[in-house]
Design an enzyme around this catalytic site. Sequence first.
Site, PDB file in Angstrom:
ATOM      1  N   CYS A 119       0.817  -1.218   0.000  1.00 29.76           N
ATOM      2  CA  CYS A 119       0.000   0.000   0.000  1.00 29.76           C
ATOM      3  C   CYS A 119       0.846   1.261   0.000  1.00 29.76           C
ATOM      4  O   CYS A 119       2.038   1.225   0.265  1.00 29.76           O
ATOM      5  CB  CYS A 119      -0.876   0.056   1.257  1.00 29.76           C
ATOM      6  SG  CYS A 119      -2.188  -1.134   1.280  1.00 29.76           S
TER       7      CYS A 119
ATOM      8  N   ASP B 198      21.150  34.969 -20.718  1.00 30.66           N
ATOM      9  CA  ASP B 198      19.848  35.605 -20.904  1.00 30.66           C
ATOM     10  C   ASP B 198      19.794  36.955 -20.196  1.00 30.66           C
ATOM     11  O   ASP B 198      20.203  37.088 -19.044  1.00 30.66           O
ATOM     12  CB  ASP B 198      18.759  34.685 -20.354  1.00 30.66           C
ATOM     13  CG  ASP B 198      17.377  35.232 -20.621  1.00 30.66           C
ATOM     14  OD1 ASP B 198      16.920  35.112 -21.756  1.00 30.66           O
ATOM     15  OD2 ASP B 198      16.787  35.815 -19.690  1.00 30.66           O
TER      16      ASP B 198
END
Length: 463
Positions: free
Chosen positions: A33, A424
């Site tokens: 689980c 950039d």
Amino acid sequence: MLSQPICQQARLSRDRRYDGLFFIAVTSTGIYCRPVCPVQPPKEQNVRYYATAHEAALAGYRPCLRCHPDSAPGSSLWIGADVTLKRAIRLIDEGALHDSNVAALASRLGISERYLRKLFQEKLGIAAKQYALYRQVLFAKQLLHQTALPITDIAFMAGFGSLRRFHDEFKQQLRLTPSQVRGNRTRHMSTILQLELPYRPPLNWPLMLAFYQARTLEGMEWVEGETYGRTIYWPLHQPQYHGWFEITPDPTLPVMQLKLDWPDANSLQAVVHHIRQVLDLDADSQTIDQHLAAAGGFPVHVGLRLPGLWSPFEAAVRAVLGQQVSIAGARTQLNRLVQGIAATTLPDGRRRFVTPSELANSALDMIKVPQARRATLNALGAAVQQQPHDAPTAWLSIKGIGPWTVSYALMRGQGEPDVWLGGDLGIQKALKAVAIDPSAFAPWRSYATFQLWHLPKTDKEPA
DNA sequence: ACGACAGACTT
DNA sequence: AAGTACATGAAG
């Protein structure tokens, strides 16, 4: 692997933050689980903990039918893997081992078969083919749960060559037959597929949506409410099939609702996986955000992923047309480019992106750019057409394509997590403001880049 | 790097 | 009665 007391506490309190980080196998039932499973918690003495769902499965447990422990994002296997292995995993997830063998994959990666085997055995503790089968079975299980497709069709969509083989592998891994997994459930089904793509929170969808929205191309991409949609193609650099998808966050669960129109069953698994990767759903935002916050200097947007483009080629074209101009300016040219090639109109009226060969062979007089830019685009198209498997770094030899463009293609086109767009303008400006050494952001520099783009409002973001 | 063998895969 | 869908053994 987390320690036993932590796991115990996490499962007893069903702590969401631990979901996907470990799995609970119960010896008395043979079932495993998730920590958030709604069932009565088993006794600690009957519990074994595993780091991954696959390990639990290998140990002979079958997945719980209530919490679907195998549906949690598969990123845990990726942690600590080197670049070649990641590429291999990526190719396998896209079906590279469905009908060709490990040897072929190795040569595609440029390494020997022996080395590839070793890589998997050492780093993942599982053979490459086993990993491929594991993903195939899980994909089949997802289709069983979420569609009404005939089981026979699902077998082939998941990449199995024969029904017999599909049943065998399915049963071996899940200890259930396909029809047992499907149960009574009969859900809607048309040519349009609806699937759920789980992810590990947090995910900052509004920010990603805004990023996409500012860059949508007419007929090819659309944003409506919380939904992002676009047309897609496959294979990436020599498109044969075309379709579209729409993606919307589920209001309650950590799941994205996917609506997919795709004509080719054989490439379905590859396409669904590629959608996950374009939207960066496998990222571990918790870890990344923590790391960026620790590096300090700016307030972190929690849950920001890398909003990807469909292919490195597409990202490169957008980058080239985004050089030196505003987002809006780039978008105008891109719209002209797509609309200037009549073949991009699909039967349903939507538009697809241009292909490498179209780009290579067009005079490109529909766009208003310097002649040199046209030459760059032609050369890029030709290069990708001739060497579709080359990495974006190979495009550096093309005149007009520099490191910035290649980095952008890596970041937006293949979701590379550690690319730094140092050249950039917006980044340089933002960096000056925060005064930090960018190496502190490694290995998540792409995320830092996006964080900085979103920081203050800069007027010169790239397209 | 090589060959034998187990078992993956198809019908 | 024939057809469809799924599961599985047997053999190569």
